[in-house]
Motif scaffolding. Sequence first.
Motif, PDB file in Angstrom:
ATOM      1  N   LEU A   6       0.656  -1.250   0.120  1.00 41.95           N
ATOM      2  CA  LEU A   6      -0.002  -0.075  -0.093  1.00 41.95           C
ATOM      3  C   LEU A   6       0.853   1.028  -0.011  1.00 41.95           C
ATOM      4  N   ALA A  74      -4.095  -2.060 -14.190  1.00 43.34           N
ATOM      5  CA  ALA A  74      -5.231  -1.212 -13.527  1.00 43.34           C
ATOM      6  C   ALA A  74      -5.629  -1.997 -12.268  1.00 43.34           C
ATOM      7  N   PHE A  77      -5.249  -0.624  -8.519  1.00 40.66           N
ATOM      8  CA  PHE A  77      -5.784   0.676  -7.853  1.00 40.66           C
ATOM      9  C   PHE A  77      -6.819   0.216  -6.960  1.00 40.66           C
ATOM     10  N   ASP A  78      -7.123  -1.161  -7.122  1.00 42.02           N
ATOM     11  CA  ASP A  78      -8.184  -1.704  -6.116  1.00 42.02           C
ATOM     12  C   ASP A  78      -7.736  -1.445  -4.516  1.00 42.02           C
ATOM     13  N   MET A  80      -5.913   0.413  -3.424  1.00 44.84           N
ATOM     14  CA  MET A  80      -6.094   1.821  -2.701  1.00 44.84           C
ATOM     15  C   MET A  80      -7.417   2.310  -2.457  1.00 44.84           C
ATOM     16  N   THR A  81      -8.233   2.076  -3.509  1.00 44.35           N
ATOM     17  CA  THR A  81      -9.780   2.335  -3.414  1.00 44.35           C
ATOM     18  C   THR A  81     -10.211   1.715  -2.312  1.00 44.35           C
ATOM     19  N   TRP A  83      -8.787   0.585   0.898  1.00 42.63           N
ATOM     20  CA  TRP A  83      -8.324   1.626   1.745  1.00 42.63           C
ATOM     21  C   TRP A  83      -9.077   2.617   2.084  1.00 42.63           C
ATOM     22  N   ILE A  84      -9.167   3.436   1.064  1.00 41.24           N
ATOM     23  CA  ILE A  84      -9.655   5.057   0.970  1.00 41.24           C
ATOM     24  C   ILE A  84     -11.186   4.851   1.290  1.00 41.24           C
ATOM     25  N   GLU A  85     -12.012   3.783   0.849  1.00 43.25           N
ATOM     26  CA  GLU A  85     -13.232   3.802   1.125  1.00 43.25           C
ATOM     27  C   GLU A  85     -13.704   3.537   2.430  1.00 43.25           C
TER      28      GLU A  85
ATOM     29  N   ARG B  19      -1.289   6.241   7.793  1.00 45.95           N
ATOM     30  CA  ARG B  19      -2.422   5.634   7.298  1.00 45.95           C
ATOM     31  C   ARG B  19      -3.084   5.294   8.930  1.00 45.95           C
ATOM     32  N   PHE B  77     -10.438  12.648   0.584  1.00 43.57           N
ATOM     33  CA  PHE B  77     -10.469  11.562  -0.021  1.00 43.57           C
ATOM     34  C   PHE B  77     -10.866  11.537  -1.556  1.00 43.57           C
ATOM     35  N   MET B  80      -8.553  11.743  -4.535  1.00 44.85           N
ATOM     36  CA  MET B  80      -8.027  10.751  -4.864  1.00 44.85           C
ATOM     37  C   MET B  80      -8.971   9.856  -5.659  1.00 44.85           C
ATOM     38  N   THR B  81      -9.861   9.578  -4.817  1.00 46.38           N
ATOM     39  CA  THR B  81     -10.866   8.534  -5.540  1.00 46.38           C
ATOM     40  C   THR B  81     -11.313   8.761  -6.836  1.00 46.38           C
ATOM     41  N   ILE B  84      -8.128   8.200  -9.116  1.00 46.57           N
ATOM     42  CA  ILE B  84      -8.070   6.847  -9.469  1.00 46.57           C
ATOM     43  C   ILE B  84      -8.984   6.344 -10.295  1.00 46.57           C
ATOM     44  N   GLU B  85     -10.337   6.446  -9.979  1.00 54.98           N
ATOM     45  CA  GLU B  85     -11.544   5.785 -10.763  1.00 54.98           C
ATOM     46  C   GLU B  85     -11.340   6.203 -12.117  1.00 54.98           C
ATOM     47  N   ARG B  88      -8.583   4.048 -13.757  1.00 54.16           N
ATOM     48  CA  ARG B  88      -8.847   2.648 -13.766  1.00 54.16           C
ATOM     49  C   ARG B  88      -9.818   2.446 -14.617  1.00 54.16           C
ATOM     50  N   ALA B  91      -8.383   2.500 -18.162  1.00 49.65           N
ATOM     51  CA  ALA B  91      -7.601   1.236 -18.364  1.00 49.65           C
ATOM     52  C   ALA B  91      -8.496   0.043 -18.794  1.00 49.65           C
TER      53      ALA B  91
END
Lengths: 121, 121
Positions: A6, A74, A77-78, A80-81, A83-85, B19, B77, B80-81, B84-85, B88, B91
């Motif tokens: 991460l 790609a 990326f999951d 991160m998302t 963790w963030i979510e 984190r 947040f 970032m999302t 990223i989204e 992703r 891709a």
Amino acid sequence: MAADPLSRVFSALADPTRRDIVARLAIGDATVNELAAPYDVTVQAVSKHLRVLEDAGLVSRSREAQRRPVHLEANVFDLMTKWIERYRRQAEERYRRLDDVLRSMPDAVDTTPPKQEGTPS
Amino acid sequence: MAADPLSRVFSALADPTRRDIVARLAIGDATVNELAAPYDVTVQAVSKHLRVLEDAGLVSRSREAQRRPVHLEANVFDLMTKWIERYRRQAEERYRRLDDVLRSMPDAVDTTPPKQEGTPS
DNA sequence: ATCTTTCTCAACCAAATGGTTGACAACGAA
DNA sequence: TTCGTTGTCAACCATTTGGTTGAGAAAGAT
């Protein structure tokens, strides 16, 4: 070098040039020279950036004659998302609860907007 | 110091201790001492971490007597999302198109794996 | 007023980072 | 074979980073 995956991913994307490279690769695979062209740094510097992205699992390099096409992975990326979510949702939930508490207080501050709320999420 | 906001946020979360602090703050506000307790670093070090998180807009510090309660600002947040989204999705879309092309080619390479879904890790 | 607690600032240090140049490996083309 | 292209590796340099210690500000407690 950062131990956990991460940290590597976040760290890799903390650089604008590297995010730019990711954006470029989202359009399609590219060689190192192609990726280096837009920037006024040496090819070696871009190669280093790619190594960072590769160590983070964001990118893969294959072999094709002398060329090394770079490909965006790609799925990382999951990491991160997710963790963030998780923490965003938790923090929003907490905020909602605080809001409820404030609303349930008769007129502690009195600046309560005369609003009827919907129930989001 | 990193100029753009996105770099600051990614960079702030590239450290496991930071984190961890965010995870802790998702449960509720806390003072610097409370946040420092679980780690065997000085309070000053944690204060520095908080400054990084604050510069990234992830956290805010208010005043309450001698205490400085730290509060998580979840809305950042989204920055970032969104980033990223975007890539992703781009891709994945590209991957889908490539997949279509490969599928439409009768037997160009013939080493096509028999219809497996999901990457082989 | 003097202590005590909580926290930040300043100076310093070792390690990591992002850049450079130079050498060279791998491969196709002449 | 020799040459040109593509890319990596190694050494070096300046800056940033994460940690330390020491000093001091801010505010309540005595």
